[in-house]
Design a protein around this motif. Sequence first.
Motif, mmCIF file in Angstrom:
data_model
loop_
_atom_site.group_PDB
_atom_site.id
_atom_site.type_symbol
_atom_site.label_atom_id
_atom_site.label_comp_id
_atom_site.label_asym_id
_atom_site.label_seq_id
_atom_site.Cartn_x
_atom_site.Cartn_y
_atom_site.Cartn_z
ATOM 1 N N LEU A 1 -24.807 -30.179 5.940
ATOM 2 C CA LEU A 1 -25.804 -29.122 5.889
ATOM 3 C C LEU A 1 -26.565 -29.121 4.575
ATOM 4 N N ASP B 1 -31.651 -26.037 5.964
ATOM 5 C CA ASP B 1 -31.173 -25.700 7.306
ATOM 6 C C ASP B 1 -30.978 -24.187 7.466
ATOM 7 N N MET C 1 -23.080 -28.911 13.425
ATOM 8 C CA MET C 1 -23.939 -29.180 12.284
ATOM 9 C C MET C 1 -23.083 -29.672 11.123
ATOM 10 N N VAL D 1 -32.982 -33.269 11.476
ATOM 11 C CA VAL D 1 -31.543 -33.078 11.696
ATOM 12 C C VAL D 1 -30.876 -34.297 12.319
ATOM 13 N N TYR E 1 -30.574 -19.260 14.136
ATOM 14 C CA TYR E 1 -30.536 -20.261 15.192
ATOM 15 C C TYR E 1 -30.428 -19.576 16.548
ATOM 16 N N VAL F 1 -35.083 -27.650 17.557
ATOM 17 C CA VAL F 1 -34.157 -28.441 16.753
ATOM 18 C C VAL F 1 -33.525 -29.566 17.568
ATOM 19 N N PHE G 1 -26.784 -33.330 13.142
ATOM 20 C CA PHE G 1 -26.484 -32.324 14.166
ATOM 21 C C PHE G 1 -26.186 -33.026 15.493
ATOM 22 N N ARG H 1 -34.643 -22.833 15.732
ATOM 23 C CA ARG H 1 -34.316 -22.084 14.519
ATOM 24 C C ARG H 1 -35.587 -21.501 13.915
#
Length: 114
Positions: free
Chosen positions: A85, A89, A82, A63, A93, A48, A67, A38
């Motif tokens: 959130l 974030d 995801m 994350v 992506y 990520v 995630f 991302r």
Amino acid sequence: QVPLAESGGGLAQPGGSLRLTCTASRDSFQFYTMAWYRQAPGKEREWVALININLSTSYVDAVKGRFTISRDNTKKTVYLEMSSLKPEDTAVYYCNNFAKTWEWGQGTQVTVSA
């Protein structure tokens, strides 16, 4: 070389969920460790999550627990679920193999805001 195709982004409220999809039109897909990256405004692109060919996974600390990365080799597709959130974030992506040797796609914008 066909670029990767990401989709599924959008606007979500804090605490909400989104599911991102990336399709890689490559016959060798199943032999690659795949990853999501991302890039937030004004920042460098960051890794990520990744999923190995044996389906083991790894996540950046920011994350973990929120995630989940998965893959479907028959569809040459990798997913990023995801949840919970946070505004931080918010980013575009992208997916790629972990070595980042394939042409990047356009990415999919995720915006987390109330």
